[in-house]
Design an enzyme around this catalytic site. Sequence first.
Site, PDB file in Angstrom:
ATOM      1  N   ASN A   1     -24.360 123.597   8.171  1.00 15.30           N
ATOM      2  CA  ASN A   1     -23.621 124.842   7.968  1.00 15.30           C
ATOM      3  C   ASN A   1     -23.158 124.820   6.506  1.00 15.30           C
ATOM      4  O   ASN A   1     -22.180 124.168   6.168  1.00 15.30           O
ATOM      5  CB  ASN A   1     -22.435 124.873   8.942  1.00 15.30           C
ATOM      6  CG  ASN A   1     -21.611 126.131   8.804  1.00 15.30           C
ATOM      7  OD1 ASN A   1     -21.835 126.940   7.908  1.00 15.30           O
ATOM      8  ND2 ASN A   1     -20.651 126.295   9.701  1.00 15.30           N
TER       9      ASN A   1
ATOM     10  N   ARG B   1     -27.202 127.149  10.139  1.00 18.12           N
ATOM     11  CA  ARG B   1     -26.441 128.351  10.449  1.00 18.12           C
ATOM     12  C   ARG B   1     -26.667 129.348   9.311  1.00 18.12           C
ATOM     13  O   ARG B   1     -26.454 129.019   8.139  1.00 18.12           O
ATOM     14  CB  ARG B   1     -24.955 128.015  10.543  1.00 18.12           C
ATOM     15  CG  ARG B   1     -24.139 129.261  10.733  1.00 18.12           C
ATOM     16  CD  ARG B   1     -22.661 128.968  10.664  1.00 18.12           C
ATOM     17  NE  ARG B   1     -21.919 130.198  10.866  1.00 18.12           N
ATOM     18  CZ  ARG B   1     -20.792 130.498  10.233  1.00 18.12           C
ATOM     19  NH1 ARG B   1     -20.263 129.663   9.370  1.00 18.12           N
ATOM     20  NH2 ARG B   1     -20.181 131.629  10.460  1.00 18.12           N
TER      21      ARG B   1
ATOM     22  N   HIS C   1     -20.037 135.549  14.421  1.00 14.78           N
ATOM     23  CA  HIS C   1     -19.667 134.532  15.430  1.00 14.78           C
ATOM     24  C   HIS C   1     -20.602 134.604  16.635  1.00 14.78           C
ATOM     25  O   HIS C   1     -20.244 134.187  17.745  1.00 14.78           O
ATOM     26  CB  HIS C   1     -18.231 134.735  15.981  1.00 14.78           C
ATOM     27  CG  HIS C   1     -17.135 134.471  15.003  1.00 14.78           C
ATOM     28  ND1 HIS C   1     -15.958 135.194  15.019  1.00 14.78           N
ATOM     29  CD2 HIS C   1     -16.997 133.568  14.015  1.00 14.78           C
ATOM     30  CE1 HIS C   1     -15.150 134.751  14.076  1.00 14.78           C
ATOM     31  NE2 HIS C   1     -15.768 133.753  13.445  1.00 14.78           N
TER      32      HIS C   1
ATOM     33  N   ARG D   1      -7.465 137.874   7.247  1.00 13.39           N
ATOM     34  CA  ARG D   1      -8.081 139.206   7.156  1.00 13.39           C
ATOM     35  C   ARG D   1      -7.279 140.224   7.959  1.00 13.39           C
ATOM     36  O   ARG D   1      -6.786 139.919   9.044  1.00 13.39           O
ATOM     37  CB  ARG D   1      -9.521 139.187   7.703  1.00 13.39           C
ATOM     38  CG  ARG D   1     -10.472 138.314   6.926  1.00 13.39           C
ATOM     39  CD  ARG D   1     -11.909 138.582   7.389  1.00 13.39           C
ATOM     40  NE  ARG D   1     -12.808 137.594   6.840  1.00 13.39           N
ATOM     41  CZ  ARG D   1     -13.416 136.641   7.570  1.00 13.39           C
ATOM     42  NH1 ARG D   1     -13.229 136.573   8.872  1.00 13.39           N
ATOM     43  NH2 ARG D   1     -14.220 135.780   6.990  1.00 13.39           N
TER      44      ARG D   1
ATOM     45  N   GLU E   1     -20.494 125.612  18.504  1.00 16.88           N
ATOM     46  CA  GLU E   1     -21.543 126.304  17.759  1.00 16.88           C
ATOM     47  C   GLU E   1     -22.653 125.363  17.327  1.00 16.88           C
ATOM     48  O   GLU E   1     -23.819 125.727  17.320  1.00 16.88           O
ATOM     49  CB  GLU E   1     -20.925 127.029  16.550  1.00 16.88           C
ATOM     50  CG  GLU E   1     -20.095 128.223  16.988  1.00 16.88           C
ATOM     51  CD  GLU E   1     -19.205 128.780  15.904  1.00 16.88           C
ATOM     52  OE1 GLU E   1     -18.098 128.229  15.719  1.00 16.88           O
ATOM     53  OE2 GLU E   1     -19.591 129.752  15.243  1.00 16.88           O
TER      54      GLU E   1
END
Length: 407
Positions: free
Chosen positions: A13, A97, A186, A247, A390
């Site tokens: 990743n 990823r 996601h 965010r 993940e």
Amino acid sequence: MSGTRGTRVLVLNSGSSSVKYQLLDMGGGGRLALGLVERIGEQSSRLKHTPLATGGEAREWTGPIADHDAALKAVAEELARDGLGLDSPELAAIGHRVVHGGQTFTEPTVIDEAVLAEIERLIPVAPLHNPANLTGIRTARALRPDLPQVAVFDTAFHTTMPESAARYAIDVEIADAHRIRRYGFHGTSHAYVSRATAKLLGKDPSEANVIVLHLGNGASASAVRGGKCVDTSMGLTPLEGLVMGTRSGDMDPAVIFHLMRVGKMSTDEIDTLLNKKSGLIGLCGDNDMREIRRRIDEGDERAQLAFDIYIHRLKKYIGAYCAVLGRVDAIAFTAGVGENAAPVREAAVAGLEQLGLLLDAELNAVRGDEPRLISPANSRVAVAVVPTDEELEIATQTYALVGEESN
Ligand code: ADP
């Protein structure tokens, strides 16, 4: 899987200044090693490597690591020290990823030059992430050019969204010219958690309707009908939707015009404000839910307000996705906040009895690493905590694809 190929998958990743990695054995050996290189390009780069297979102590190292190439070589050296070198025939593939696959990539994809070119073409819709992902892929390909490498996209799971959920209500030609639509992110986590939730209910994923609440530092919700995503809260970028660590999530887009015209802020300043200095950190100065809960316990009003705004938005999405799905079998909480913060789960479903949601306070307070129900038996909709993984999902998808190709 062909007899000549190994069973290990390296999952990478790659961020702009970091690489997270895990080495997994898909032949039943589990997770062999994991680690992280951060602050790549600085004098004080840091590598942390945990050799799970040997049960050894985690090793940490600080010093200059100039670029991704040097980072991956340093990772390869650490793995070799544990007898897990990347030159081993046991390594079957590398799974990467990749954040943005646009509308092109609906599934994990074996990487070739054409795939690289397409990921590059998508940079305008993912200017921060795709270049870093590409650097990681190119570096890994240079290190092991003979090895199959697979891209697993954050957006892929959401490509099943109907047009009614994926389109913004703006001029269609302008939207299409600039590839403006709701992609969602996601996806690897939403796919994994929705499947694991169906399993927890004893159902086949094709029979289960699940709302997944992925609440990490970034946060998103998804509505999954029969194993397929029908709506998700992030949009063109990860900025839309829930209140997150840094965010803003949903907001009247006119706030941006106002900040430009009246606040005299530049596009970049507003981008930074909304992505990095908003959400929980903008509201109360902290983005870590543990710290926010601690402050609330001390009577801090700003922390309480930040928490309340976070929960209010979360509740709105739960209600909206109940409406989108019609019938809901389960709501699953996952990621750092979702898996660990019992007060968030309690507040998010409080008062939603009319929607069929009940919580068992004792079950909610139990900590654990396994998927578990936190609703009483008489809750019409099951409420669950389902830890996400993940890396395992990327490794599983990578291995399945490489196995298929080699047969
Ligand atoms: P990401 O992958 O988006 O960086 P994670 O899924 O690892 O995020 O979640 C990180 C967040 O999880 C932290 O910012 C913190 O708010 C929250 N978190 C982690 N552990 C706990 C805990 N024990 N209690 C409450 N919140 C926690």
